[in-house]
Design an enzyme around this catalytic site. Structure first.
Site, PDB file in Angstrom:
ATOM      1  N   GLU A  95      -6.065 -12.152  -8.542  1.00  0.00           N
ATOM      2  CA  GLU A  95      -5.812 -10.712  -8.456  1.00  0.00           C
ATOM      3  C   GLU A  95      -5.864 -10.140  -9.859  1.00  0.00           C
ATOM      4  OE1 GLU A  95      -2.392  -9.149  -6.396  1.00  0.00           O
ATOM      5  OE2 GLU A  95      -2.466 -10.755  -4.915  1.00  0.00           O
ATOM      6  N   GLU A 147       2.316 -14.958  -4.808  1.00  0.00           N
ATOM      7  CA  GLU A 147       3.309 -14.545  -5.803  1.00  0.00           C
ATOM      8  C   GLU A 147       4.701 -15.063  -5.455  1.00  0.00           C
ATOM      9  OE1 GLU A 147       1.189 -10.587  -7.637  1.00  0.00           O
ATOM     10  OE2 GLU A 147       2.901 -10.265  -6.360  1.00  0.00           O
TER      11      GLU A 147
HETATM   12  C1  BG6 Z   1       0.371  -8.041  -6.127  1.00  0.00           C
HETATM   13  C2  BG6 Z   1       0.335  -8.365  -4.664  1.00  0.00           C
HETATM   14  O1  BG6 Z   1       1.693  -7.929  -6.507  1.00  0.00           O
HETATM   15  O2  BG6 Z   1      -0.169  -6.876  -6.584  1.00  0.00           O
HETATM   16  C3  BG6 Z   1      -0.559  -7.486  -3.831  1.00  0.00           C
HETATM   17  O3  BG6 Z   1       0.027  -9.716  -4.428  1.00  0.00           O
HETATM   18  C4  BG6 Z   1      -0.472  -6.076  -4.353  1.00  0.00           C
HETATM   19  O4  BG6 Z   1      -0.174  -7.620  -2.490  1.00  0.00           O
HETATM   20  C5  BG6 Z   1      -1.000  -6.053  -5.777  1.00  0.00           C
HETATM   21  O5  BG6 Z   1      -1.095  -5.114  -3.574  1.00  0.00           O
HETATM   22  C6  BG6 Z   1      -1.067  -4.699  -6.422  1.00  0.00           C
HETATM   23  O6  BG6 Z   1       0.161  -4.070  -6.336  1.00  0.00           O
HETATM   24  P1  BG6 Z   1       0.307  -2.630  -5.716  1.00  0.00           P
HETATM   25  O7  BG6 Z   1       1.743  -2.403  -5.652  1.00  0.00           O
HETATM   26  O8  BG6 Z   1      -0.393  -1.723  -6.653  1.00  0.00           O
HETATM   27  O9  BG6 Z   1      -0.330  -2.682  -4.380  1.00  0.00           O
END
Ligand code: BG6
Length: 478
Positions: A377, A176
C-alpha cells in the site's frame, strides 16, 4: 536500465469491505465495517450496534466491485497489472464466523474473481483478514479478546486454502496487524468493541484487551502459516504491517530514545513476532510499565516460533517526528499521529509526504529481517476534479507516486530484495479512516459521492496512462 527485477510484481491494492459493496448479498453476513457510518476528516465515522434507518453505511454499496469485477479487472489488465491485492471478506464465507459449513455462494464469487484475474494473467495477492471481522464475533465474544477466534480463523483459512489452492499463491494473514497496538485498532482489527456505539475515535481504550487480542491474532497467524507450509508448500505466506517511519524531531538524546521506543512498539513489535517467531526483548518492559499481563498458554510460544512468515509486506504513506518536548505542532497520519516535520509537506488529510522515508524504511526492514519485501500500500488520498470533457488531471497523484517509485528504485540499488508494489486504492474506494469517497487514491475514477449518490461509472484518470507506462517500462517514471 531499470533496477527492478524482470518479474517485478506491479499492481494495485484494495480491500473487500472498501470496494465490493453487496454487503448482504448471496448470504453474506455483516462485518465490523458494515456497522460503520461515513465521516469526514473533521468528524469521525461512527460504529453502531445495529443498522440504523436513514443512515449511510458506505461499505454497503461501496463501488459495487461485486457486480462489476469483470469491467474493473479488465481496466487493471489494460494498465498492465501483474498482481492485484484484494481481500476475501470472511463474512461471505462464514456469515457469523461460526457456521459448520461455508457459504457456497461466497466461495463461488471469489472463484469468479480469481478466474477472471487468471484470464488476464494477473497474480492474486490475497489478504485473509483486512479489517473485516464478522460482527457476530464482536457481539458474542468481544472479537479477538477471546481465544475462541483462533480456531474459527483456522477453519476459515483451511476452507479458503483448499478451495483456492490452484488459484492463489500469495497470502497475507492480517492487514496492518500493528494497528491493534493503537486505540483505533480496537475497531479496525481487534474487534474489541462489544456493545460500543459512537465515534470510532472514542472507543474506551483498554490496552490489556488490545494486547491480549493481538496475542490471539499472532497465534492464529502463526498457526495458519504453519498449516500452509505443511499442506501447500507452493504458498508464499506474508505478514502485513503499517509502517509509519518516525524520526527524532531533534538530535537531543532524549528524542533519539523516544523515537527508538516509538519505532519499537509501533513499527517493529508485530513483525518481530511474525518474522522472528518470538516476542521481542523490549516488549517486557513496555508490558510491565503499561500494566499488561498476557494470558499465554503452554505451547503458545512454540506455535509462534513454528509459524514465521516467508515474506514481509507493509503499507507506507507518510512519516512523522517524535519528541519529548511539549507544545510542538502535531501532525496527522495513518492511525499514528506525531509531530510535524519542518522539511515535509502534508496531504489535504494532514499526512506528511516523505518519499525518501520509503527508501530509508525499506533499508531498515531489509537489514532487520533479510526477507523479500513488497510495498502493498502506498498512495495519495486527494480530491479529484472531473473536467467538462470528462478528463481528470491528477498530476499531484502522479508526482506522489513517481517520487516514491524513484526511492524504491534507490532502495533496490542499495540491495533491498523488493519484489512488488501495489499502490493503494488503484480504483477509487471508501476510505478506511473516515469512510469518505472524497478521499480518492485511484488511477480509475468512480462516480460515487459522500452522500451515497453517483452512477458508479468508471473513468480513467491521467495517472492511469502514466502508471501503464511505468509498468510497461518496468519502472521508468519520467
Ligand atoms: C491503510 C489500510 O491503513 O490505509 C487501508 O490498510 C486504508 O484499508 C488505507 O484504506 C488508506 O487509509 P484511508 O484512511 O485514507 O482510507
Amino acid at each position: 536500465m531499470s533496477a527492478f527485477k524482470d518479474n517485478f510484481l506491479w499492481g494495485g491494492a484494495t480491500a473487500a469491505n472498501q470496494f465490493e459493496g453487496a454487503w448482504d448479498v448471496d448470504g453474506k453476513g455483516p462485518s465490523v465495517p458494515d456497522m460503520c457510518t461515513n465521516g469526514t476528516v473533521d468528524s469521525p465515522k461512527r460504529i453502531t450496534t445495529s443498522i440504523k434507518e436513514n443512515t449511510l453505511y458506505p461499505s454497503h454499496e461501496a463501488i459495487d466491485f461485486y457486480h462489476r469485477y469483470e469491467e474493473d479487472i479488465a481496466l487493471f489488465a489494460e494498465m498492465g497489472f501483474k498482481t492485484f491485492r484484494m481481500s476475501i471478506n470472511w463474512t461471505r464465507i462464514f456469515p457469523t464466523g461460526e457456521e459448520d459449513t461455508p457459504n457456497e455462494k461466497g466461495l463461488e464469487f471469489y472463484d469468479r474473481v480469481f478466474d477472471c484475474l487468471q484470464k488476464h494473467n494477473i497474480e492474486p495477492l490475497v489478504t485473509i483478514s483486512h479489517y473485516e471481522l464478522p460482527y457476530a464475533l464482536v457481539e458474542k465474544y468481544n472479537g479477538w479478546a477471546s481465544r475462541k477466534l483462533v480456531a474459527l480463523f483456522e477453519t476459515y483459512c483451511h476452507v479458503i486454502f483448499e478451495r483456492y489452492k490452484d488459484k492463489v499463491t500469495y497470502w497475507l494473514t492480517f492487514n496492518e496487524i500493528n494497528s491493534s497496538v493503537m486505540p483505533m485498532g480496537a475497531v479496525l482489527n481487534a474487534g474489541t468493541v462489544q456493545g460500543f456505539e459512537g465515534r470510532v475515535t472514542e472507543v474506551p481504550d483498554n490496552k490489556q484487551e488490545r494486547f491480549q487480542a493481538l496475542h490471539h491474532m499472532f497465534l492464529a497467524s502463526a498457526k495458519v502459516v504453519k498449516y500452509a507450509h505443511d499442506h501447500y508448500p507452493n504458498f508464499v505466506m506474508g505478514n502485513m504491517s503499517l509502517f509509519a517511519t518516525s524520526y527524532p524531531l531533534t538530535p537531543a538524546p532524549e528524542d533519539i530514545v523516544a523515537n527508538q521506543q516509538n519505532m519499537n512498539m509501533h513499527n517493529w513489535f508485530c513483525s518481530d513476532v511474525q518474522v522472528r517467531g518470538a516476542y521481542p526483548f523490549y516488549a517486557k518492559r513496555y508490558f510491565e510499565e503499561h500494566g499488561i499481563k498476557l494470558d499465554i498458554h503452554e505451547g503458545d510460544l512454540d506455535i509462534l516460533k513454528a509459524g514465521t512468515v516467508d515474506l514481509y509486506t507493509f503499507s507506507y504513506y507518510m512519516s512523522n517526528c517524535i519528541t519529548v518536548k511539549e507544545g510542538v505542532e502535531t501532525a496527522g497520519g495513518n492511525l499514528l499521529g506525531g509531530y510535524a516535520n519542518p522539511y515535509l509537506k502534508a496531504s489535504d488529510w494532514g499526512w506528511q509526504i516523505d518519499p525518501v522515508g520509503l527508501r530509508y524504511s525499506l533499508n531498515e526492514i531489509y537489514a532487520r529481517y533479510g526477507l523479500p519485501i513488497m510495498v502493498v500500500e502506498n498512495g495519495l488520498g486527494a480530491y479529484d476534479t472531473v473536467e467538462a470533457d470528462g478528463s481528470i488531471h491528477d498530476d499531484y497523484r502522479i508526482d506522489y507516486l513517481r517520487s516514491h517509485i524513484e526511492q524504491m528504485e534507490e532502495a533496490v540499488k542499495d540491495g533491498v530484495d523488493l519484489i512488488g508494489y501495489t499502490p493503494w486504492g488503484c480504483i477509487d474506494l471508501v476510505s478506511a479512516s473516515t469512510g469518505e469517497m472524497a478521499k480518492r487514491y485511484g488511477f480509475i475514477y468512480v462516480n460515487k459521492f459522500d452522500d451515497g449518490t453517483g452512477d458508479l461509472s468508471r473513468q480513467r484518470k491521467d495517472s492511469f496512462y502514466w502508471y501503464q507506462k511505468v509498468i510497461e517500462t518496468n519502472g521508468e517514471v519520467r
